[in-house]
Design a protein around this motif. Structure first.
Motif, short mmCIF file in Angstrom:
data_model
loop_
_atom_site.label_atom_id
_atom_site.label_comp_id
_atom_site.label_asym_id
_atom_site.label_seq_id
_atom_site.Cartn_x
_atom_site.Cartn_y
_atom_site.Cartn_z
N ARG A 171 -7.77 10.86 11.27
CA ARG A 171 -9.14 10.47 10.90
C ARG A 171 -9.19 8.97 10.64
O ARG A 171 -10.17 8.31 10.94
CB ARG A 171 -9.62 11.24 9.67
N GLY A 172 -8.11 8.45 10.08
CA GLY A 172 -8.04 7.00 9.85
C GLY A 172 -8.05 6.24 11.16
O GLY A 172 -8.71 5.21 11.30
N GLN A 174 -9.37 7.23 13.95
CA GLN A 174 -10.71 7.32 14.54
C GLN A 174 -11.70 6.40 13.81
O GLN A 174 -12.56 5.78 14.44
CB GLN A 174 -11.22 8.76 14.49
N ALA A 175 -11.55 6.35 12.49
CA ALA A 175 -12.43 5.45 11.73
C ALA A 175 -12.17 4.00 12.14
O ALA A 175 -13.11 3.21 12.32
CB ALA A 175 -12.18 5.64 10.23
N ARG A 177 -11.09 2.93 14.97
CA ARG A 177 -11.63 2.68 16.32
C ARG A 177 -13.13 2.42 16.27
O ARG A 177 -13.63 1.52 16.94
CB ARG A 177 -11.36 3.89 17.22
N GLN A 178 -13.82 3.19 15.44
CA GLN A 178 -15.28 3.08 15.43
C GLN A 178 -15.78 1.83 14.72
O GLN A 178 -16.72 1.19 15.18
CB GLN A 178 -15.89 4.32 14.76
N ASP A 179 -15.18 1.52 13.59
CA ASP A 179 -15.63 0.35 12.84
C ASP A 179 -14.50 -0.07 11.89
O ASP A 179 -14.41 0.42 10.76
CB ASP A 179 -16.91 0.70 12.04
N GLY A 181 -14.07 -2.66 10.14
CA GLY A 181 -14.54 -3.25 8.89
C GLY A 181 -14.89 -2.18 7.87
O GLY A 181 -14.51 -2.26 6.70
N VAL A 182 -15.62 -1.16 8.32
CA VAL A 182 -15.99 -0.07 7.42
C VAL A 182 -14.75 0.70 7.00
O VAL A 182 -14.56 1.03 5.82
CB VAL A 182 -17.01 0.87 8.11
N ALA A 183 -13.88 0.98 7.97
CA ALA A 183 -12.67 1.76 7.67
C ALA A 183 -11.86 1.08 6.57
O ALA A 183 -11.44 1.71 5.60
CB ALA A 183 -11.83 1.93 8.93
N GLU A 184 -11.67 -0.23 6.70
CA GLU A 184 -10.86 -0.96 5.72
C GLU A 184 -11.56 -1.02 4.36
O GLU A 184 -10.92 -0.91 3.32
CB GLU A 184 -10.59 -2.37 6.24
N THR A 185 -12.89 -1.16 4.40
CA THR A 185 -13.65 -1.20 3.15
C THR A 185 -13.50 0.09 2.36
O THR A 185 -13.59 0.10 1.14
CB THR A 185 -15.13 -1.46 3.46
N PHE A 186 -13.28 1.19 3.08
CA PHE A 186 -13.16 2.47 2.40
C PHE A 186 -11.71 2.93 2.29
O PHE A 186 -11.44 4.12 2.16
CB PHE A 186 -14.05 3.52 3.05
N VAL A 188 -8.88 2.46 4.36
CA VAL A 188 -7.95 2.67 5.47
C VAL A 188 -7.10 1.42 5.66
O VAL A 188 -7.63 0.31 5.74
CB VAL A 188 -8.71 2.99 6.78
N PRO B 75 -9.14 -5.77 1.92
CA PRO B 75 -10.25 -4.87 1.54
C PRO B 75 -9.78 -3.49 1.09
O PRO B 75 -10.33 -2.93 0.14
CB PRO B 75 -11.08 -4.79 2.82
N ALA B 79 -10.58 -1.48 -2.38
CA ALA B 79 -11.14 -0.12 -2.43
C ALA B 79 -10.29 0.76 -3.34
O ALA B 79 -10.80 1.51 -4.16
CB ALA B 79 -11.19 0.47 -1.02
N ARG B 91 -23.88 1.53 8.26
CA ARG B 91 -22.84 1.58 9.29
C ARG B 91 -22.05 2.88 9.18
O ARG B 91 -20.84 2.86 8.91
CB ARG B 91 -21.91 0.37 9.15
N LEU B 93 -19.97 6.14 10.49
CA LEU B 93 -19.04 6.31 11.61
C LEU B 93 -19.65 7.36 12.55
O LEU B 93 -19.77 8.54 12.19
CB LEU B 93 -17.67 6.73 11.11
N PHE B 96 -18.34 10.96 13.45
CA PHE B 96 -18.11 11.88 12.34
C PHE B 96 -19.44 12.50 11.91
O PHE B 96 -20.49 11.87 12.02
CB PHE B 96 -17.52 11.14 11.13
N PHE B 108 -8.96 8.30 2.00
CA PHE B 108 -8.27 7.01 2.02
C PHE B 108 -8.52 6.20 0.76
O PHE B 108 -8.08 5.06 0.67
CB PHE B 108 -8.69 6.22 3.27
N LEU B 158 -15.58 7.22 -3.16
CA LEU B 158 -14.36 6.47 -3.49
C LEU B 158 -14.01 6.59 -4.98
O LEU B 158 -12.97 6.09 -5.40
CB LEU B 158 -14.57 4.99 -3.17
#
Lengths: 303, 245
Positions: A171-172, A174-175, A177-179, A181-186, A188, B75, B79, B91, B93, B96, B108, B158
């Motif tokens: 899932r990480g 895929q996240a 791949r999609q974005d 910036g968003v993945a890292e912010t949450f 990943v 980042p 988090a 934004r 995903l 999903f 995560f 989170l």
């Protein structure tokens, strides 16, 4: 020209088996291209080197071809990690990565010629009859090596698809791949994930290389013959989609093989690239229809 | 505010080439406090949020979370330390579903919850923001209102100590905005600190414990909402003479 049902069936089945081999190679390219944004053409060279290493370990040390995976898989995992780490350290953009991996692709041919030989090297004389003697299933002939290709393809593609779909790591990916910036912010962690993806792709090249060594004579120029079908299968199957890459490779090889029954085989690449052209030309139309349908669904949801 | 602030930005500057987007900005947020961050377009509000969340690196200055310097942290580390954010333009995903978007933050985030458990716990968050009926829908079919609330749900998932909200009410109708304001107020009740950017200054003032005003990348004023709204420099320099309702 009439073609018997048997000949057509045999030809299509051969397409399935060869397609499985190309599907395994396309799996690696598709995963790296789709998830990491790196169109890694050196993956094909790594596959070839995997084939040559298998050849050397079997002919020099008399290892079983399957045992060679115990060495090549971890080594190629590290190679995959190292390549991605290098691209990360130099902060390579997508185009720079493409140029670097294409340069490696070209250089690898010369390196392989120097280390091994520019001549054809075949593992076949070293293999036992269990692997080389074709079996008859009814009137259809099946080589054990083809079954190996089929099993390897299903194992690798199945496990890649399952990992992407059902694990936290997947899932990480895929996240990311999609974005990214968003993945890292949450939460990943992009770098470790991308290194592992690249490592696993490298490891898959080891397995594909073993199948190549079993199935065909080795020559340094093989990746040039593969590149068209592998790139087209990756694109048609959807970048980053393991099952898509395998299905597309199998379908392409079945079509190419069937084509060669009625038309000169040297035209078969035109079929592959013709399909790619149609795909690229029609993709915007398909996307437009999808957008229309989804916006319609959104409107319905508001009512 | 007394004691060590949860978040302390001191002299934060951010340059993009020759453009100085932030110039020595200070900001402090206490535990469970709602801070309103306002300013005209281009004043640097979103850039400051991005610097706090780590999406942008700072050119100079310090950012501390509970006394720990996080200005150079990645980042994902921020988090894990308890900072969550929403994006001005949602934004989600796209591949999903709604629940998977929320579950990702849990998988995560600080607790690194296993996938199945994360999906279960995501349901509670969706219920809290009123998106439980949309659990298994594709995010592509959500309305703007639902997408904005999904942003909040993802941030809540989170389990943060600090949420950075970037215009989560922008573009919503009055009923939806009221629902959103009630949700933001409930964050304070659960002890989460909020930095809240919104163009509607009255909406911010009605929720915020304190407000900061930025203008051209610099602090213009800060204090209680009443004091800020009455500040002549804010009225003159930022709002053009009158505070919009």
């Amino acid at each position: 020209m009439t073609v018997s049902t048997l000949a057509l069936t045999q030809t299509l089945l051969n397409g399935v088996f060869v397609g499985c081999l190309f599907g395994v190679i396309a799996l690696g390219l598709s995963l790296k291209w789709g998830h990491l944004g790196v169109a890694d053409f050196s993956h094909l060279s790594l596959t070839l080197i995997g084939g040559y290493l298998t050849y050397t370990l079997v002919t020099e040390l008399l290892w079983s071809p399957f045992l060679t995976l115990a060495v090549t898989v971890p080594v190629f995992f590290v190679v995959g990690v190292a390549l991605q780490w290098f691209l990360h350290v130099i902060k390579a953009e997508a185009f720079t990565s493409l140029l670097i991996t294409f340069a490696l692709f070209i250089v690898a041919e010369s390196v392989v010629s120097m280390i091994w030989s520019p001549d054809l090297l075949s593992l076949r004389p070293w293999l036992t009859d269990d692997l080389t003697q074709s079996m008859k299933v009814g009137s259809i002939s099946v080589a054990p090596i083809d079954v190996v290709a089929l099993v390897v393809a299903f194992l690798l593609v199945g496990s890649a698809a399952a990992m992407l779909r059902y694990t936290r790591w997947g899932r990480g990916v895929q996240a990311m791949r999609q974005d990214p910036g968003v993945a890292e912010t949450f939460g990943v962690r992009l770098l470790p994930i991308s290194l592992v993806v690249s490592g696993l792709v490298g490891a898959s090249a080891a397995a594909a290389g073993m199948v190549v060594a079993l199935k065909m004579p080795l020559s340094p120029g093989l990746p040039l013959n593969w590149i068209g079908i592998v790139v087209v299968a990756s694109l048609l199957g959807g970048l980053g989609r393991p099952v898509g890459a395998l299905v597309a490779a199998v379908a392409l090889l079945m079509i190419q093989n069937a084509w060669s029954l009625w038309f000169p085989p040297q035209w078969s690449p035109a079929v592959t690239f013709g399909l790619l052209f149609l795909f690229l030309a029609l993709s915007p139309v398909v996307q437009l229809v999808r957008d229309r349908l989804s916006s319609g669904a959104a409107r319905e949801a508001l009512v | 505010m007394t004691g060590t602030p949860l978040l302390k930005c001191a002299g934060v500057s951010k340059r993009f080439g020759g453009i100085r987007a932030l110039d020595g900005v200070d900001l402090e947020v206490g535990e469970g406090e709602i801070i309103g961050l306002v300013g005209p377009n281009g004043s640097g509000k979103t850039t400051l949020l991005s610097c706090i969340a780590g999406s942008h690196s700072v050119s100079s200055g310090t950012i501390e979370l509970a006394g720990h310097d996080i200005a150079r942290s990645a980042p994902h580390r921020r988090a894990h330390a308890g900072i969550a954010r929403t994006f001005q333009v949602p934004r989600p995903l796209g591949s999903f579903t709604v629940v998977e978007n929320v579950a990702m933050s849990m998988m995560f985030g600080r607790d690194r919850v296993a996938r199945t458990a994360a999906l279960d716990r995501a349901d509670l968050v969706l219920e809290r923001v009123g998106l439980d009926a949309h659990r298994d829908r594709a995010v592509g079919v959500l309305t703007l209102h639902e997408r904005k609330f999904l942003e909040i749900a993802r941030a809540l998932a989170l389990d943060p100590r600090l949420i950075l909200l970037d215009e989560v009410l922008g573009g919503l109708n009055p009923a939806e905005a009221a629902e959103g304001m009630s949700l933001i107020a409930s964050l304070r009740d659960s002890g989460v600190a909020v930095v809240y950017i919104e163009h509607n200054v009255r909406a911010v003032a009605s929720l915020a414990d304190r407000m900061y005003v930025l203008d051209r990348g610099r602090n213009l004023a800060h204090g209680s909402p009443e004091a800020v709204l009455a500040d002549p420099s804010v009225v003159a320099a930022y709002l053009g003479g009158e505070v919009d309702a």
